[in-house]
Design an enzyme around this catalytic site. Structure first.
Site, PDB file in Angstrom:
ATOM      1  N   LYS A  71       0.802  -1.226   0.000  1.00  0.00           N
ATOM      2  CA  LYS A  71       0.000   0.000   0.000  1.00  0.00           C
ATOM      3  C   LYS A  71       0.840   1.283   0.000  1.00  0.00           C
ATOM      4  CE  LYS A  71      -4.102  -1.916   2.287  1.00  0.00           C
ATOM      5  NZ  LYS A  71      -5.087  -1.709   3.368  1.00  0.00           N
ATOM      6  N   GLY A 133      -0.816   1.142  12.775  1.00  0.00           N
ATOM      7  CA  GLY A 133      -0.404   0.742  11.431  1.00  0.00           C
ATOM      8  C   GLY A 133      -1.122   1.536  10.354  1.00  0.00           C
ATOM      9  N   LEU A 158       5.852   4.177  20.306  1.00  0.00           N
ATOM     10  CA  LEU A 158       5.295   5.492  20.000  1.00  0.00           C
ATOM     11  C   LEU A 158       5.679   6.023  18.620  1.00  0.00           C
ATOM     12  CD1 LEU A 158       5.629   7.421  23.376  1.00  0.00           C
ATOM     13  CD2 LEU A 158       3.548   6.525  22.317  1.00  0.00           C
TER      14      LEU A 158
END
Length: 282
Positions: A71, A133, A158
């Site tokens: 992607k 994600g 983080l």
């Protein structure tokens, strides 16, 4: 479906793709709406992605979906990207317009539609998201577009969460809080919507939160995992009499939006129900 010399291809590019439900969605829609197209899955390894994208133009494909792990990488091989996909930094749908490949991201749109269809307005809602994600990123962008008032990401590290926070802050009048701590009852009692964007619960009985927690408020609980249908998180929510949104709803809605991008045809609520029934029979 009558395949002939005029039939055009729509594809899914990913690795692996053998588990995909997308062919059932799109071949049903193409047949119902008399679109002379066929949807196929293509298992494309990373080193072959560029040539696969060139094939979209070479074979005159209508376009394609893009799934894990391509992607992000696919962006450098296409010609143009729409605004929200650019903000998200990921593309899951490509449309071929006269040899020009334009990238979109329908994940967040599909997710938001799933919530709106439950009768929930998102404006001024307080949202807590598990995971940081690509799915979290696209969902955050759409939630910010819908005017939520508070957005927090809980993730084991983080780095990615802070990147998403920076993206949202730079593009919307909203800051995103990031933390690594486990979710407790105080967290649950101060939000309207809880969303799991991690794969936790996929093909397992694991839950992304402590199942002994007992929320006092009437929060909406969402899971983007669609297999199994009722994940451990959703079972926990139901045990506590909370409303839920299933992962299959997002999967179908993002697919329907991709179909609209390719064809200009808006599928109906009856189509959604038929596709859900197909899924449940698998």
């Amino acid at each position: 479906m009558n395949i002939n010399s005029m039939t055009k291809i729509i594809g899914l590019l990913g690795h692996p793709v053998k588990h995909s439900f997308s062919p059932q969605i799109h071949n049903y829609l193409c047949e119902k709406y008399n679109q002379n197209n066929i949807y196929c899955c293509f298992d494309v390894e990373k080193q072959k992605l560029k040539s696969a994208v060139e094939g979209i133009k070479t074979f005159g494909m209508i376009g394609c979906n893009v799934t894990i792990p391509h992607k992000v990488d696919i962006i450098k091989y296409i010609d143009q990207i729409d605004k929200n996909a650019d903000i998200i930094g990921a593309v899951n749908t490509i449309k071929n317009i006269d040899g020009k490949l334009i990238g979109f991201n329908t994940d967040g749109v599909g997710f938001v539609k799933s919530i709106l269809e439950k009768g929930y307005a998102l404006k001024n809602k307080r949202v807590l998201i598990i995971g940081a994600g690509g799915a979290c990123r696209s969902i955050c962008v759409e939630l910010a577009s819908q005017g939520v008032s508070y957005l927090e990401i809980r993730n084991r590290s983080l780095d990615k969460a802070n990147q998403i926070s920076k993206t949202i802050k730079n593009n919307f009048s909203l800051d995103v809080i990031c933390d690594t701590k486990s979710i407790d009852e105080n967290d649950l009692n101060n939000i309207d919507i809880l969303i799991n964007t991690t794969p936790i619960g996929m093909e397992s009985k694991l839950c992304p939160i402590d199942e002994n927690l007992t929320p006092k408020g009437n929060i909406l609980v969402c899971d983007i995992v669609y297999k199994p249908h009722n994940t451990a998180l959703l079972n926990w929510a139901k045990k506590n009499n909370l409303n839920v949104v299933h992962g299959i709803d997002m999967l179908i809605n993002q697919g329907l939006h991709a179909f609209y991008i390719w064809t200009g045809i808006k599928a109906t609520k009856e189509d959604e129900e038929y596709i859900k029934d197909l899924y449940n029979k698998m």
